[in-house]
Design a protein around this motif. Structure first.
Motif, short mmCIF file in Angstrom:
data_model
loop_
_atom_site.label_atom_id
_atom_site.label_comp_id
_atom_site.label_asym_id
_atom_site.label_seq_id
_atom_site.Cartn_x
_atom_site.Cartn_y
_atom_site.Cartn_z
N ASN A 178 0.82 -1.21 0.00
CA ASN A 178 0.00 0.00 0.00
C ASN A 178 0.86 1.27 0.00
N GLY A 179 1.76 1.36 -1.00
CA GLY A 179 2.62 2.53 -1.09
C GLY A 179 3.93 2.33 -0.34
N VAL A 180 4.74 1.40 -0.87
CA VAL A 180 6.02 1.08 -0.23
C VAL A 180 7.16 1.76 -0.99
N SER A 181 7.97 2.54 -0.28
CA SER A 181 9.17 3.16 -0.85
C SER A 181 10.39 2.69 -0.06
N ILE A 182 11.30 2.05 -0.77
CA ILE A 182 12.50 1.51 -0.12
C ILE A 182 13.69 1.70 -1.06
N THR A 183 14.81 2.12 -0.53
CA THR A 183 16.05 2.17 -1.31
C THR A 183 17.05 1.22 -0.67
N ILE A 184 17.61 0.33 -1.48
CA ILE A 184 18.60 -0.62 -1.00
C ILE A 184 19.90 -0.37 -1.77
N GLU A 185 20.97 -0.20 -1.02
CA GLU A 185 22.27 0.09 -1.64
C GLU A 185 23.03 -1.20 -1.90
N ARG A 186 23.95 -1.16 -2.84
CA ARG A 186 24.85 -2.28 -3.10
C ARG A 186 25.56 -2.70 -1.83
N GLY A 187 25.56 -3.98 -1.56
CA GLY A 187 26.27 -4.48 -0.39
C GLY A 187 25.43 -4.51 0.88
N ASP A 188 24.21 -4.00 0.81
CA ASP A 188 23.32 -4.09 1.97
C ASP A 188 22.94 -5.55 2.25
N PHE A 189 22.65 -5.83 3.51
CA PHE A 189 22.07 -7.11 3.91
C PHE A 189 20.80 -6.75 4.69
#
Ligand code: ADP
Ligand code: ADP
Length: 226
Positions: free
Chosen positions: A24-35
């Motif tokens: 229902n309107g999800v905004s997520i940023t995942i960077e390289r190397g994140d776990f």
């Protein structure tokens, strides 16, 4: 560009005459190397989120960007290519083909990406090594392997096309706690080597291995803890 970016992602399912708002309107940023660990109650939208990031399905609205490409704008052939080049999948039930050996299971994604047989075999051996399965088990079928060994084969299969992103849905859900720990330690190693990891789980203990925990509630991000 970040490796994964979701912008105002909504996903509705039609169920009979009603509509389910899974995201229902999800905004997520995942960077390289994140776990990243994704947690949340049953029905909170975790699998739907994984399907969006994994390019298995498109959102009802919003953007899903993998490595800068908005995958909601591409046709299905291109989506398949983006998925193949960027994402490895790991499942709770391993999903190995019982009639094939460990090595042959690992070769499957490379058949789809048209890697020639000699190179395929060489790279499958490499992937099994990365997954820390002893070479002697390469010729074994899944039913001749322990649960932990089967998950290592499945992880090797996920690594076969050398994707920058690994997605895991309850990777330790079928394993005893000691074996589960060894599998999580393997995922940490792969993350240390540069692979971005996104793990969906019910198990609070798994958050110890990640550097970020996103909690979903009723299709929305309710917490994002670093
Ligand atoms: P979780 O993985 O957290 O259990 P899901 O993403 O599976 O959550 O489900 C979120 C909501 O969407 C739930 O209400 C679920 O019943 C519904 N849902 C999931 N997949 C479908 C589907 N294919 N068709 C209809 N409803 C679905
Ligand atoms: P080629 O080098 O013939 O093009 P591959 O790219 O499949 O074939 O890899 C050959 C060898 O390189 C493998 O046996 C393995 O030892 C090593 N290798 C493959 N992928 C990687 C990787 N991502 N990181 C480090 N070594 C790798």
């Amino acid at each position: 560009d970040p490796i994964v970016r979701l912008q105002k992602v909504k996903k509705n399912y039609i169920l009979g005459t009603s509509e389910v708002h899974a995201l229902n309107g999800v905004s997520i940023t995942i960077e390289r190397g994140d776990f990243v660990t994704i947690m949340g109650a049953s029905g909170s939208g975790k699998s739907t989120l994984l399907n969006m990031v994994g390019c298995l399905d498109k959102p009802t609205s919003g953007k899903v960007k993998i490595n800068g490409t908005d995958v909601t704008k591409v046709d299905d052939d291109r989506l398949t290519t983006i998925r193949r080049d960027n994402i490895g999948f790991i499942f709770q039930q391993f999903n190995l083909i019982p009639t094939l050996t460990a090595l042959e299971n690992v070769e499957i994604p490379m058949i789809f990406s048209r890697i020639p047989p000699t190179k395929r075999k060489k790279r499958a051996m490499w992937a099994l090594k990365q997954a820390q399965l002893d070479a002697e088990y390469a010729s074994h079928r899944p039913n001749e392997l322990s649960g932990g060994q089967q998950q290592r084969v499945a992880i090797a299969r996920a690594l076969a096309n050398r994707p920058p992103i690994l997605l895991a849905d309850e990777p330790t859900g079928n394993l005893d706690s000691k074996t589960g720990k060894s599998i999580m330690e393997l995922l940490v190693r792969l993350n240390d080597a540069g692979t971005t990891l996104i793990v969906v789980t019910h198990d609070q203990k798994l958050t110890e291995y990640s550097n970020r925990t996103i909690v979903l509630m009723d299709g929305e991000v309710s917490d994002d803890i670093y």
